[in-house]
Design an enzyme around this catalytic site. Structure first.
Site, mmCIF file in Angstrom:
data_model
loop_
_atom_site.group_PDB
_atom_site.id
_atom_site.type_symbol
_atom_site.label_atom_id
_atom_site.label_comp_id
_atom_site.label_asym_id
_atom_site.label_seq_id
_atom_site.Cartn_x
_atom_site.Cartn_y
_atom_site.Cartn_z
ATOM 1 N N HIS A 266 0.852 -1.194 0.000
ATOM 2 C CA HIS A 266 0.000 0.000 0.000
ATOM 3 C C HIS A 266 0.883 1.238 0.000
ATOM 4 C CE1 HIS A 266 -3.198 2.761 0.871
ATOM 5 N NE2 HIS A 266 -4.055 1.785 0.670
ATOM 6 N N ASP A 322 -7.697 -5.642 1.178
ATOM 7 C CA ASP A 322 -8.262 -6.629 0.252
ATOM 8 C C ASP A 322 -7.798 -8.052 0.532
ATOM 9 O OD1 ASP A 322 -9.800 -4.884 -1.366
ATOM 10 O OD2 ASP A 322 -7.930 -4.075 -2.151
HETATM 11 N N1 COA Z 1 3.726 -7.767 -4.411
HETATM 12 C C1 COA Z 1 5.067 -7.781 -4.602
HETATM 13 N N2 COA Z 1 5.832 -6.681 -4.491
HETATM 14 C C2 COA Z 1 5.215 -5.529 -4.182
HETATM 15 C C3 COA Z 1 3.832 -5.448 -3.984
HETATM 16 C C4 COA Z 1 3.089 -6.633 -4.109
HETATM 17 N N3 COA Z 1 1.752 -6.632 -3.935
HETATM 18 N N4 COA Z 1 3.482 -4.184 -3.692
HETATM 19 C C5 COA Z 1 4.614 -3.478 -3.712
HETATM 20 N N5 COA Z 1 5.664 -4.284 -4.003
HETATM 21 C C6 COA Z 1 7.067 -3.901 -4.127
HETATM 22 C C7 COA Z 1 7.330 -3.350 -5.539
HETATM 23 O O1 COA Z 1 7.722 -4.369 -6.413
HETATM 24 C C8 COA Z 1 8.417 -2.328 -5.274
HETATM 25 O O2 COA Z 1 9.613 -3.050 -5.124
HETATM 26 P P1 COA Z 1 11.009 -2.424 -5.693
HETATM 27 O O3 COA Z 1 11.227 -1.160 -4.910
HETATM 28 O O4 COA Z 1 12.020 -3.485 -5.434
HETATM 29 O O5 COA Z 1 10.776 -2.168 -7.164
HETATM 30 C C9 COA Z 1 8.054 -1.773 -3.881
HETATM 31 O O6 COA Z 1 7.314 -2.811 -3.227
HETATM 32 C C10 COA Z 1 7.213 -0.507 -3.964
HETATM 33 O O7 COA Z 1 6.051 -0.801 -4.745
HETATM 34 P P2 COA Z 1 5.320 0.231 -5.716
HETATM 35 O O8 COA Z 1 4.691 -0.561 -6.824
HETATM 36 O O9 COA Z 1 6.239 1.348 -6.073
HETATM 37 O O10 COA Z 1 4.198 0.789 -4.762
HETATM 38 P P3 COA Z 1 2.982 1.740 -5.170
HETATM 39 O O11 COA Z 1 2.752 2.606 -3.987
HETATM 40 O O12 COA Z 1 3.200 2.403 -6.483
HETATM 41 O O13 COA Z 1 1.775 0.703 -5.362
HETATM 42 C C11 COA Z 1 0.040 -0.787 -4.825
HETATM 43 C C12 COA Z 1 0.867 0.397 -4.346
HETATM 44 C C13 COA Z 1 -1.098 -1.009 -3.830
HETATM 45 C C14 COA Z 1 -0.548 -0.492 -6.208
HETATM 46 C C15 COA Z 1 0.950 -2.045 -4.881
HETATM 47 O O14 COA Z 1 1.418 -2.354 -3.585
HETATM 48 C C16 COA Z 1 0.232 -3.238 -5.483
HETATM 49 O O15 COA Z 1 0.174 -3.376 -6.700
HETATM 50 N N6 COA Z 1 -0.359 -4.129 -4.616
HETATM 51 C C17 COA Z 1 -1.132 -5.245 -5.134
HETATM 52 C C18 COA Z 1 -2.518 -4.810 -5.530
HETATM 53 C C19 COA Z 1 -3.386 -4.569 -4.336
HETATM 54 O O16 COA Z 1 -3.449 -5.368 -3.426
HETATM 55 N N7 COA Z 1 -4.099 -3.439 -4.377
HETATM 56 C C20 COA Z 1 -5.016 -3.068 -3.332
HETATM 57 C C21 COA Z 1 -4.534 -1.858 -2.611
HETATM 58 S S1 COA Z 1 -5.604 -1.512 -1.221
#
Ligand code: COA
Length: 388
Positions: A266, A322
């Site tokens: 998140h 979620d």
């Molecule tokens: N699974 C694996 N790795 C994850 C991850 C996940 N669900 N969420 C974040 N990471 C990792 C990323 O790969 C990144 O790693 P890196 O720095 O080595 O490249 C780091 O954590 C930061 O992630 P980032 O994608 O930049 O975070 P964000 O703030 O842009 O995205 C979300 C936030 C919620 C979109 C992201 O965590 C995600 O896609 N989660 C899964 C979908 C989900 O559950 N959404 C519901 C949110 S309530």
């Protein structure tokens, strides 16, 4: 400010006094009240009024609001006819977005918005808010029956919001214990600062479009798997893993392939989302109530959380809202593709609280960009163009 920050990370998009997140301590509060206390003591109706008005209501104010919600559950039968013409294979969130947008056709009346600079008529705002929040679960559950070839179940004014929602899903009254857990799930999903769908609602609201347009924009945004749509993905992922013994190998492979672990991570939390902690407890008490047998999905989820903590904890990636919600809804008997619709119903309270806040001090959203295209150039007639 000309610095571009992808995803607007850390960029304040508005001033708001509706909710707040402490992402290091894992605290979410609505109007200053921690979500843990609201989930323990409040109801969805009361929490909605808190979000809309800024304070916990008196019993008289709550009774009036509750009565308005109960009286506004019916929808025009042409909405049913419209739903009957939609493909039964369509996703419930696409149906919900269509149905909410159609309310503007069936119940016109945005004069308050188009007549002036912004809407100062709080009665209009409250009236529209009540109607949308009252009708959202009705439309979600109507679709559940229509897509299966049946007539919808009529709403019941003698049931509270959560009880009627579940009743309309199945045509049967649910165990009060399940209704109570479901009510608390609605509280947990009702609001979450300026997330993507709330931001979409703010942008739409800032143009003075109707509240139906505001909520339809937010529903479309919530549908995505990076946002509310993740709860569906979690269940599919856990089914794919199969059992706790397969978790380690599955996770190694998923991380090696740079796959997302659905329901984890998140932008705002560096620790476990407090809503996930509460939902996990609900799941545990549900299992206890139902005789103590752990569901395969829940067992696998617990094992995955443990292993994922070792691999992803350093990045601040922990279960979000979620992760456990879908498992709980599956146990209650709600179809997987309806999970995000339930999220949308609950979140309509937050969206509309933000709509009202936006209107109270409106300025249209019109950000800028960092242009990366060609410098200005002369038009080339088609005969003189060469293939690139
Ligand atoms: N699974 C694996 N790795 C994850 C991850 C996940 N669900 N969420 C974040 N990471 C990792 C990323 O790969 C990144 O790693 P890196 O720095 O080595 O490249 C780091 O954590 C930061 O992630 P980032 O994608 O930049 O975070 P964000 O703030 O842009 O995205 C979300 C936030 C919620 C979109 C992201 O965590 C995600 O896609 N989660 C899964 C979908 C989900 O559950 N959404 C519901 C949110 S309530």
């Amino acid at each position: 400010m000309n610095e571009y920050l992808p995803g607007l990370e850390g960029v304040p998009a508005t001033k708001s006094n509706i909710s707040d997140i402490d992402g290091d301590k894992g605290i979410l509060s609505y109007r200053g009240y921690p979500i843990s206390q609201l989930a323990e003591h409040s109801t969805f109706e009361e929490t909605t009024l808190l979000l809309l008005d800024g304070q916990l209501p008196t019993s008289d104010t709550l009774a009036v609001f509750d009565d308005q919600l109960r009286k506004n559950r019916r929808v025009k039968y042409n909405i049913r006819n419209m739903m009957m013409s939609l493909p039964a294979t369509g996703h419930p969130m696409e149906m919900l977005q269509t149905a909410v947008a159609s309310l503007g056709m069936f119940y016109p009346g945005s004069e308050c918005l188009t007549g002036g600079d912004a809407c100062a008529d709080l009665d209009y705002v409250r009236n529209m808010t009540v109607k949308i929040i009252a009708r959202m679960p009705v439309m979600v559950t109507m679709w559940e029956h229509i897509r299966n070839g049946y007539d919808p179940v009529a709403p019941r004014a003698d049931l509270n919001y959560a009880a009627n929602f579940l009743y309309m899903f199945t045509g049967q009254e649910h165990d009060p214990f399940v209704v109570d857990i479901f009510d608390k799930c609605l509280i947990l999903h009702a609001e979450h600062t300026i997330n993507a769908s709330t931001f979409a609602a703010l942008v739409a609201g800032s143009t003075l479009t109707s509240p139906y347009g505001v909520v339809a924009a937010a529903i479309g945004t919530l549908s995505g798997p990076l946002h509310g749509g993740a709860n569906e993905k979690v269940v599919a992922m856990l089914k794919q893993i199969g059992s706790p013994s397969k978790v380690k190998a599955w996770l190694d492979n998923a991380l090696a392939n740079k796959e997302k672990i659905w329901g984890m991570g998140h932008r705002e939390y560096n620790v476990k989302d407090p809503r996930a902690t509460i939902l996990q407890k609900f799941m545990e008490s549900y299992i206890k109530q139902k005789g103590g047998k752990l569901s395969a999905l829940f067992e696998t989820a617990l094992a995955l959380e443990e292993v994922a903590q070792e691999r992803l904890g350093a990045k601040g990636v922990y279960p979000n809202v979620d992760y456990y919600s879908g498992i709980l809804y599956s146990e209650i008997g709600i179809p997987v593709d309806q999970f995000t619709s339930i999220f949308a119903v609950a979140r309509s309270a937050g969206w509309l609280a933000h709509w009202r806040e936006q209107l109270s001090n409106n300025r249209i959203f019109r950000p800028t960009q960092v242009y990366t295209g060609s410098p200005t150039r002369d038009y080339v007639p088609i005969k003189k163009r060469r293939a690139p």
